[in-house]
Design an enzyme around this catalytic site. Structure first.
Site: not given
Ligand SMILES: Cc1cc2nc3c(=O)[nH]c(=O)nc-3n(C[C@H](O)[C@H](O)[C@H](O)COP(=O)(O)OP(=O)(O)OC[C@H]3O[C@@H](n4cnc5c(N)ncnc54)[C@H](O)[C@@H]3O)c2cc1C
Lengths: 344, 376
Positions: B121-122, B124, B156, B240
């Protein structure tokens, strides 16, 4: 596997909710409105809900299942019904298990810490307390006998409000006397009854949580600070969202416990009920405290309904043992704590 | 209302139990070992070939068209047998089912469901996580194809995937939620580079980053209409979030059973506080088991998913992290020096409050979409 409520159960929920919404206290001063309270009491009396666990025509079966009784418990607690329900319901259930059609006592008595069903003379009669004693002249207690327990009744002193502003307690005024025509109760009977009682208390706690979440949500929608409603602040939203999640998790356990009370073995039903009571006792405390926090200063005044929820939640948690006692039971079931004696 | 099995369910359960007795691959827990990830594809196919994968999906795409409550039985029996959970691809299946046309469904779904083709799933990107709609990967039309350029991360299973469901901007001028489209993109082509990322517990096969540098997707492999990518993404992530879609619940049940066993064997090493931690993990696991039953039963009414998935996700996160805290104790009492699987499990549990939308995002959704509070 289909754990949805049946259409009849959904209808019961609607009826109970409507009745409670119309007649339950809408604010703290309503608690003193004796006319309203009498109307609520009369409406619950004519609903027949307190008798739901008395015998049906079919031998050994109660009029309604634990799930139906739990539905009513949840809705009454959600609206902070200040009339008796669990006392007479559970007294009726105990009487049915002793082969009775009905019983005069309209509640049951516990040890003074509320943690256990009173067993006289093991527990000192003077130290026992009847719960949900509004309008009750007498309560049931158990007396250990050769093969189990015998039912006894005690007369009650006038009831008093303590922690819980919606359901009074009463002290015991007389020595226990046997209940005429009652058969002996087995250990299993008492276990099954306890499982039902814990399931009902868990349902009460779910109702308390749902009511407290709604109260907090409604206030967050109207209270303005910094030129906007506080409900638009994430810090407030997250508190209320967490509280909603806790109520949902509690409901999933409480519903199962209510079902289990009629269907599983007494031991299994008790374990299901202890899971529910542990989770919901812990959750209810946090949820009600959250409701106070969301109200700010007003939350700390007598007029705000938040403490009425908290008080009812604390009381329902205490009855038959709260989070700690229930968790200890679960651990004992997994061989991780000494015998579970007395933990029932 | 009945928590017990109907005759048909009981029959399904006993057949499954017999099959598992012969076919349990005995893989380690998914979160603690690269061996699990390496063995996931054959496990998926074995489940499917025996009729135990995609059982609640439509027959037209290779499922069995049974009610979702059969997934509960599957998860329970997998956990009871100590078998690995079923691979979690349900959210992709649901997204494609709901948004794609018939030809795209028929082209891709049977392969995903049967496990013959692996997908990732691409969504992020390095600068578009919670605020996914600001993603910058772009897809520009070129004859019968689209040309894709951009950078995805935390993807993932990117190392094993044959296909990636890519969200890319197809209209640079449209408002940010409107200009996004979704594509099925082949991973084994020159313009796609995949690099594994190492997770905090040392696992390298869980996720990776993917770059698209002039990669090509056929226009007919667009999933849904142009500009429908955002809606598809929301369908995918909301599925999901539901524990019923994932085999995770059975993973917790398996772990907590093992933790209780370890504690029984070495009671003296456990303080009252340790026992409490373990006790709450036991209670939480039971809560989640019953919660999933309740939520999947609701689907018998035809309700598929909605904002309540966020409630499920928060509960699932709490339970995983509770179980993981109990695992920390086990890691100290039973240091398994070569592997330290319990420590790895604990470290992995931190991801549950991030992936699929962070815990904060779930609370935002619960507050606004379930409780009706105004957007912040
Ligand atoms: C094990 C794992 C598997 C994953 N697999 C996939 C996958 O297969 N495909 C894919 O596309 N993605 C995947 N992801 C990515 C995942 O969806 C993102 O990491 C997630 O959506 C958070 O985005 P970010 O990491 O950019 O954090 P950020 O959005 O930068 O967040 C950082 C912090 O700020 C807080 N924050 C941000 N915005 C807000 C808001 N509006 N209100 C309150 N708090 C906020 C967050 O809660 C967090 O604590 C995976 C992540 C992990 C850890």
């Amino acid at each position: 596997m289909d754990v949805r409520l049946s259409p009849e159960q959904v209808a019961l929920k609607e009826t109970a909710r409507k009745l409670a919404q119309t007649l339950c206290p809408g604010n703290v001063s309503d608690l003193d409105d004796t006319e309203r309270a009498a109307k609520l009491d009369a409406a619950v009396t004519s609903s027949g809900w307190r008798q739901l666990r008395l015998p049906d025509d079919e031998p050994g079966t109660p009029l309604a299942s634990g799930v139906e009784a739990a539905i009513v418990a949840e809705e009454l607690a959600r609206a902070l019904a200040d009339t008796s329900y669990l006392g007479p319901l559970l007294a009726g259930d105990l009487a049915r298990r002793a082969g009775l059609e009905d019983v005069d006592a309209t509640t049951f008595a516990l040890t003074s810490d509320l943690a256990h069903l009173a067993r006289v003379p093991t527990s000192d009669a003077a130290e026992t307390v009847a719960v949900d004693a509004g309008g009750s002249a007498s309560a049931l207690v158990l007396e250990p006998s050769r093969n189990g327990y015998e039912l006894r009744t005690v007369e009650l002193r006038p009831s008093v409000i303590r922690t819980d502003l919606t359901r009074p307690l009463a002290g015991v005024a007389t020595a226990p006397v046997p209940v005429e025509g009652a058969a002996e109760l087995s250990e299993d009977d008492v276990t099954a009854w306890t499982a039902l009682a814990l399931a009902m208390l868990s349902a009460d706690l779910v109702g308390v949580m749902r009511g407290a979440v709604e109260l907090a949500r409604d206030y967050a929608l109207v209270r303005e600070q910094y030129g906007t409603t506080i409900g638009s602040f994430q810090a407030v939203q997250h508190l209320i969202a967490e509280a909603h999640v806790a109520a949902e998790g509690s409901y999933s356990l409480a519903l199962h416990a209510a079902w289990a009370a009629d269907v599983l073995t007494p031991r299994e039903a008790l374990l299901a009920a202890r899971h529910a009571k542990a989770f919901s006792s812990r959750a209810a405390l946090t949820v009600c405290e959250t409701a106070i926090q969301v109200h700010g200063g007003i939350g700390n005044t007598w007029e705000c309904m938040a403490h009425v929820y908290l008080r009812r939640g604390l009381h329902s948690s205490d009855i038959l043992g709260g989070a700690g006692a229930s968790l200890a039971f679960v651990l004992a079931q997994h061989g991780l704590k000494g015998g579970d004696d007395g933990l029932r | 209302m009945d928590y017990g099995d109907s005759p048909a369910e009981a029959q399904f359960r006993s057949g499954l139990r017999a099959w598992l007795a012969e076919n349990n691959p005995g893989l380690p827990a998914s979160s603690t070992s690269d061996e699990y990830w390496a063995g996931q594809a054959p496990w998926h196919r074995a489940l499917y070939d025996a009729g135990y994968f995609g059982i609640s999906w439509p027959e037209s795409v290779g499922g069995r068209g049974l009610p979702s409550v059969y997934d509960v039985i599957l998860d329970e029996e997998l956990a009871a047998a100590g078998a690995p959970p079923r691979p979690s691809v349900g959210y992709l299946v649901q997204g494609i089912l709901r948004h794609a046309g018939d030809d795209v469904r028929q082209r891709f779904l049977p392969g995903i469901v049967s496990g013959r083709e692996r997908w990732c799933q691409g969504f992020s990107e390095p600068d578009a996580g919670s605020d996914l709609a600001v993603l910058r990967t772009r897809a520009d039309r070129d004859g019968d194809d689209y040309v894709i350029n951009g950078h995805k991360v935390w993807t993932s299973y990117s190392d094993q995937a044959d296909w990636c469901l890519v969200l890319a901007r197809t209209d640079q001028d449209a408002p940010k939620h409107k200009g996004i489209s979704a594509f099925a993109v082949r991973m084994d082509q020159p313009g796609v580079q995949q690099r594994p990322l190492r997770m905090i517990n040392g696992i390298t096969r869980e996720f990776g980053e993917v770059t698209f540098d002039g990669a090509r997707a056929r226009a007919v492999d667009m999933v849904g209409e142009p500009g429908e990518g955002w809606r598809l993404a929301m369908t995918v992530v909301s599925h999901e979030r539901e524990p019923g879609e994932l085999g995770f619940v059975s993973r917790y049940a398996k772990a907590v059973k093992e933790l209780a066993q370890l504690a029984r064997e070495d009671r003296a090493a456990y303080t009252e506080e340790d026992l409490h931690t373990l006790g709450w993990a036991l209670v939480g696991t039971e809560m989640l088991r019953l919660h999933v039953r309740r939520r999947l039963s609701d689907r018998l009414d035809g309700i598929t998913h909605g904002p309540e998935g966020s409630v499920d996700k928060v509960l699932m996160t709490q339970v995983e992290q509770q179980v993981a805290h109990a695992a920390l104790k086990a890691s100290r009492v039973h240091p398994d020096h070569e592997e330290d699987t319990w420590m790895k499990m604990y470290l992995y549990s931190r991801a549950q409050s991030v992936m699929g939308g962070t815990a904060q995002i779930q609370r935002n959704l619960i507050a606004t979409r379930i409780l009706g509070l105004p957007p912040s």
